[in-house]
Structure formats: C-alpha cells, structure tokens
Design a protein around this motif. Structure first.
Motif, short mmCIF file in Angstrom:
data_model
loop_
_atom_site.label_atom_id
_atom_site.label_comp_id
_atom_site.label_asym_id
_atom_site.label_seq_id
_atom_site.Cartn_x
_atom_site.Cartn_y
_atom_site.Cartn_z
N THR A 5 -0.68 6.67 6.45
CA THR A 5 -0.21 8.06 6.45
C THR A 5 1.09 8.26 5.67
O THR A 5 1.54 9.39 5.52
CB THR A 5 0.00 8.57 7.89
OG1 THR A 5 1.08 7.85 8.50
CG2 THR A 5 -1.26 8.39 8.72
N GLY A 6 1.71 7.18 5.23
CA GLY A 6 2.90 7.29 4.40
C GLY A 6 4.06 7.98 5.08
O GLY A 6 4.20 7.96 6.31
N ILE A 7 4.88 8.61 4.29
CA ILE A 7 6.07 9.31 4.80
C ILE A 7 5.68 10.40 5.78
O ILE A 7 6.37 10.64 6.78
CB ILE A 7 6.88 9.90 3.63
CG1 ILE A 7 7.46 8.77 2.76
CG2 ILE A 7 8.01 10.81 4.13
CD1 ILE A 7 8.12 9.25 1.49
N PHE A 8 4.56 11.07 5.52
CA PHE A 8 4.10 12.17 6.37
C PHE A 8 3.93 11.72 7.82
O PHE A 8 4.49 12.31 8.75
CB PHE A 8 2.78 12.72 5.83
CG PHE A 8 2.13 13.75 6.71
CD1 PHE A 8 2.66 15.02 6.83
CD2 PHE A 8 0.97 13.44 7.42
CE1 PHE A 8 2.06 15.97 7.65
CE2 PHE A 8 0.35 14.38 8.24
CZ PHE A 8 0.90 15.65 8.35
N ILE A 20 -6.33 7.88 6.90
CA ILE A 20 -6.61 7.32 8.22
C ILE A 20 -7.77 6.33 8.14
O ILE A 20 -8.82 6.63 7.57
CB ILE A 20 -6.96 8.45 9.21
CG1 ILE A 20 -5.71 9.28 9.55
CG2 ILE A 20 -7.55 7.89 10.50
CD1 ILE A 20 -4.69 8.55 10.38
N GLY A 21 -7.58 5.15 8.71
CA GLY A 21 -8.64 4.14 8.74
C GLY A 21 -8.75 3.29 7.50
O GLY A 21 -9.68 2.50 7.37
N SER A 22 -7.79 3.41 6.58
CA SER A 22 -7.92 2.74 5.27
C SER A 22 -7.22 1.39 5.20
O SER A 22 -7.34 0.69 4.18
CB SER A 22 -7.34 3.64 4.18
OG SER A 22 -5.95 3.84 4.37
N HIS A 23 -6.51 0.98 6.22
CA HIS A 23 -5.75 -0.27 6.12
C HIS A 23 -6.63 -1.49 5.82
O HIS A 23 -6.20 -2.38 5.07
CB HIS A 23 -4.94 -0.51 7.39
CG HIS A 23 -4.00 -1.68 7.29
ND1 HIS A 23 -2.82 -1.63 6.57
CD2 HIS A 23 -4.08 -2.95 7.79
CE1 HIS A 23 -2.22 -2.80 6.63
NE2 HIS A 23 -2.95 -3.61 7.37
N PRO A 24 -7.87 -1.58 6.36
CA PRO A 24 -8.71 -2.73 6.02
C PRO A 24 -8.98 -2.84 4.51
O PRO A 24 -9.09 -3.95 3.99
CB PRO A 24 -10.01 -2.45 6.79
CG PRO A 24 -9.58 -1.63 7.95
CD PRO A 24 -8.48 -0.75 7.42
N VAL A 25 -9.10 -1.71 3.83
CA VAL A 25 -9.31 -1.73 2.38
C VAL A 25 -8.06 -2.28 1.69
O VAL A 25 -8.14 -3.12 0.78
CB VAL A 25 -9.63 -0.31 1.85
CG1 VAL A 25 -9.78 -0.33 0.32
CG2 VAL A 25 -10.90 0.23 2.50
N ASN A 45 0.82 -1.20 0.00
CA ASN A 45 0.00 0.00 0.00
C ASN A 45 0.86 1.26 0.00
O ASN A 45 0.52 2.26 -0.65
CB ASN A 45 -0.92 -0.01 1.23
CG ASN A 45 -2.10 0.93 1.07
OD1 ASN A 45 -2.66 1.10 -0.01
ND2 ASN A 45 -2.48 1.56 2.17
N PHE A 46 1.98 1.22 0.71
CA PHE A 46 2.92 2.34 0.73
C PHE A 46 3.49 2.60 -0.66
O PHE A 46 3.65 3.76 -1.08
CB PHE A 46 4.06 2.05 1.71
CG PHE A 46 5.14 3.10 1.71
CD1 PHE A 46 4.98 4.29 2.38
CD2 PHE A 46 6.33 2.88 1.01
CE1 PHE A 46 5.97 5.27 2.37
CE2 PHE A 46 7.33 3.84 1.00
CZ PHE A 46 7.15 5.03 1.68
N GLN A 47 3.80 1.55 -1.39
CA GLN A 47 4.34 1.70 -2.74
C GLN A 47 3.34 2.40 -3.67
O GLN A 47 3.75 3.13 -4.58
CB GLN A 47 4.71 0.33 -3.31
CG GLN A 47 5.92 -0.29 -2.62
CD GLN A 47 6.16 -1.73 -3.02
OE1 GLN A 47 5.31 -2.37 -3.66
NE2 GLN A 47 7.32 -2.28 -2.66
N SER A 48 2.05 2.24 -3.39
CA SER A 48 1.02 2.90 -4.20
C SER A 48 0.70 4.31 -3.70
O SER A 48 0.26 5.16 -4.46
CB SER A 48 -0.28 2.06 -4.18
OG SER A 48 -0.05 0.77 -4.72
N ASN A 49 0.93 4.54 -2.39
CA ASN A 49 0.60 5.85 -1.79
C ASN A 49 1.72 6.27 -0.84
O ASN A 49 1.54 6.30 0.38
CB ASN A 49 -0.72 5.76 -1.01
CG ASN A 49 -1.83 5.09 -1.81
OD1 ASN A 49 -2.50 5.73 -2.62
ND2 ASN A 49 -2.04 3.80 -1.59
#
Length: 432
Positions: A346-349, A307-312, A296-300
């Motif tokens: 939240t990625g790098i931020f 926030i709250g998107s990990h289940p997706v 998911n990090f590689q895409s975003n």
C-alpha cells in the motif's frame, strides 16, 4: 444498551462475534481460500447490518482507492487477480463487519472491551488446563490438533511447551491477549481493579508469560513503556530502564529461542550476511521480507503494488531464491510483518493511514479526567504495534475490530470530556 445484552438473542450474537476473534485455529476448507469460522458469521449478518446502517463514507473511500490501485497492479503485472480479490474481499468484509458490530452496540466501547476481556480470561483458563495436562502427560488435554485443524503443538520454553491455548501458535496468543495483559498488570497493582478481578488478571498474566513468545516478550516491554508514559516517564525511567535490562538479560540467558533470534537479527541488520545453519531461520525470514518490502516500495512508493501483491514481489526480490532449503519462503504471503506488508502493498498511502489512526486515536491517562479510556487505548495500541511488527495477516483474529475500537474509544473519550466540561452544578444535583 442494557436491553441489547440482557435478551438471549443478543447474548448469542455476542458469543458468536467474539468467536470470530478467538477461534481461528479451525478452518472448514483451505482451497481456494481458507474458509474460517468468521465467514459463517459475516455472510448472514453483513446484509442485515448494511440495510440497517448503510455505509461509512471514509471506510468506503479507503477501500475504493485500494480497489483502483489493486486492479491497476493486476493490469501492469505487479499483482495477480486471484490473490488480490481474495485478500481485498476478506479485508473489506472484516472492517465493515466490525464497524457494524460497534454501531450495533451503540458504540459502547466499555461493554465491548469487557466482553473481549471475558474471552481473554476463558482462553487463559484453557491455556492453564493445557499446561497442567502437559505436566501429567494427558495428550488430548494439551494437544488440540485432534479438534482444531489449524492448530499446532509448540515445544520449548522452560516447561517443555509454549502455551498457545486455542490459538494456532503462541505468537497469536501473545498478540490477541496483549491488551488483556496490559489491563491485568494494572489491576494487580491498584486498589480497585477495572473490568476483571485480580484472580482473573493473575491467570492472564501467567499464561501470557508461559507462551514464551518473542512477540509476547516485546509486548511485556511495551506494557512497561506505556505505564511509564502514562504515569510519568521521567519519574519512572529509573525503574523502567533497569527493569528492561534485567528482563532482557534474563530472556537472553535463559530462553534459547529468544537469544538465537536476537543474535540473528543483529547480525543480519549489521552485516547483511546470512550463514546457513548458523543464522536463525526466523530472523532471516523477517530480514528477507524487509529487503523485499523496501525494494518493492522503491518501485511503487505512493500506493504500493496492490493489496495481496507481496508474494509477487517476493518472487522478484527475495534473497533466498538461490537457497535450496525448505522453509525460507515462509510468510511470503504476509511479509512476516504488517508494517512491511503495508509498505510493500500500500506504500505511503497505507502506512500514513495507520500512523494517523495511531496518533489521532491515542488517549493518554489524565488524572483530572480519570476514565477507563486510557487503559483501552494503551492496551489496544500495544496490540496494533505488535501486529505491525510481527503479524502480517490483515484481518486475522479480528484485528480490524481492535483498530476500530481504538478509533471509537477516542471518540467516546472526547464525548466524555465534553459532557464533563458542560456539566453544571444544577445538573449534577439533579443526577444525585
């Protein structure tokens, strides 16, 4: 400050504030979200605090960015609105509430940390009662499921149970009591204990160990590491390394759960292969969430998927999609690790914010400027690291309170150094 804690109203306020940290094994309802005890405190006090103190611009800016990126994630389909707003609102309420609590107590970190340690000691006493009750077979005394509806009995360890006191599970006890464990170990080896006495410290240490938590075992190692850093790494490395090896060998040979988790993690991260019925389930769950977070990090990469998107992301990238066994989707909501969840959502931020907090807020022991600050800093740092590694919930058990205490402890320490530097012989004579 003294007036605030002496009057009855403020003692009651303090009691309820710390219940939000120690009492999260009871919820009033679970749908559409878990309504925990803390919300009863947040909702009436937040408007009062907001009126009194206004908003912190830095915290507000962070949450504004999280709001924009979260809504953007909902629009492009990497997040869902219900999950986003549920987590976002709870997270924002928690950080602002505990920020106001620190202001309400005049940024008196020493006092707040003392109150936390009192709560930790009481929790440890309940854990001691739980242990004795189990040994004599008094079920209501060791199984609190009859009164705490999010609490579970955890068998195991060398005595038949793993102590969790009033926490939902032993892992939660290990995370929340880790700063108290650090201070307690210090108190057992010095002439003049700080914050709590030796007996209280001893009780906390024993109960922490009786949790038989893998996270607690990591907390013990981090405790020894922090002491080595603060008292001289080179000087104590000859003690620390053999001690760490002895501790590891003891746990590996005597604690089955620790051995299975360790073997499972090593096998997964070296081979990437999962063997049903052989690989430890918890090890696979952590590895699977690691895989999902990285994908998911590689895409975003910059701001994550919201926030709250990990289940997706979990549904999209999980390695367990084709494994028809119950339980392999556990912790899909919180990634089984706050660091993995931050990377994913939240990625790098988000990761950068925590790295800045950790490094800028750290206080190392200074023999020439001895104060309580280094104990608070190192104890809370251990908790932060444990949560980053294994606890994925952003605001469970008052985690934002400890992050903010870590920050304001450094601010308090800087003021302490400044006052000491500016002190004059005349001023010192007047104080005497």
């Amino acid at each position: 400050m003294q007036e605030k804690v002496i009057n009855k109203a403020n003692l009651i306020l303090t009691f309820f504030i710390f219940l939000t940290i120690f009492l999260n094994s009871f919820v009033f309802f679970k749908q559409p979200f878990e309504f925990q005890f803390g919300y009863i405190i947040y909702l009436p006090l937040l408007p009062v605090f907001m009126t009194r103190y206004g908003f912190n611009k830095r915290i507000l800016m962070v949450f504004f960015i999280l709001l924009i990126t979260g809504i953007f994630g909902v629009i492009i389909g990497t997040n869902v609105s219900s999950q986003f707003f549920k987590v976002y609102i709870g997270l924002m309420m928690s950080y602002f509430f505990y920020y106001y609590v620190i202001l309400e107590y005049n940024e008196n970190i020493e006092l707040l940390f003392k109150w936390y340690l009192k709560g930790a000691y009481i929790t440890a006493l309940i854990g001691a009662f739980q242990f004795v009750a189990f040994q004599i077979g008094f079920t209501p005394g060791y199984n609190f499921g009859w009164i705490l509806n999010k609490w579970s009995f955890t068998p195991g360890g060398n005595f038949g149970l793993r102590i969790n006191s009033i926490f939902a599970e032993p892992t939660h006890l290990a995370a929340v009591l880790s700063p108290a464990f650090f201070v307690s170990i210090y108190n057992l080896f010095v002439k003049e204990p700080l914050f709590i006495n030796r007996i209280q410290s001893f009780v906390i240490v024993i109960i922490y160990m009786l949790s038989f938590s893998g996270l607690g075992q990591i907390g013990m190692f981090l405790t020894f590491l922090m002491f080595a850093i603060n008292f001289g790494l080179v000087r104590y490395v000859f003690i620390l390394v053999p001690l760490a090896i002895i501790l590891f060998n003891f746990l590996y040979n005597n604690v089955k759960d620790f051995r299975e988790r360790y073997d499972g993690i090593i096998e997964l991260y070296t081979t990437g292969k999962f063997v049903l019925g052989k690989t430890h389930g918890s090890s696979f769950i952590l590895y699977n969430n690691f895989h999902v977070a990285i994908k998911n990090f590689q895409s975003n990469p910059i701001f994550g998927s919201g926030i709250g998107s990990h289940p997706v992301a979990f549904e999209k990238y999980s390695l367990a999609k084709n494994i028809a066994v119950y339980g392999f989707d556990f912790n899909s909501a919180d990634a089984n690790s706050m660091l993995l969840r931050l990377i994913s959502e939240t990625g790098i931020f988000g990761v950068a914010i925590f790295l800045i907090i950790i490094f800028k807020g750290y206080v190392k022991r200074d023999e020439e400027n001895e104060s309580f600050h280094w104990l608070v800093s190192n104890g809370i740092l251990i908790m932060i690291l444990l949560n980053l590694f294994r606890q994925g919930h952003y605001f469970l058990n008052g985690f934002p309170f400890f992050v903010l205490m870590y920050i304001y402890n450094k601010i308090s320490y800087n003021k302490f150094i400044e006052e000491k530097t500016n002190a004059t012989p005349v001023a010192n004579q007047e104080v005497k």
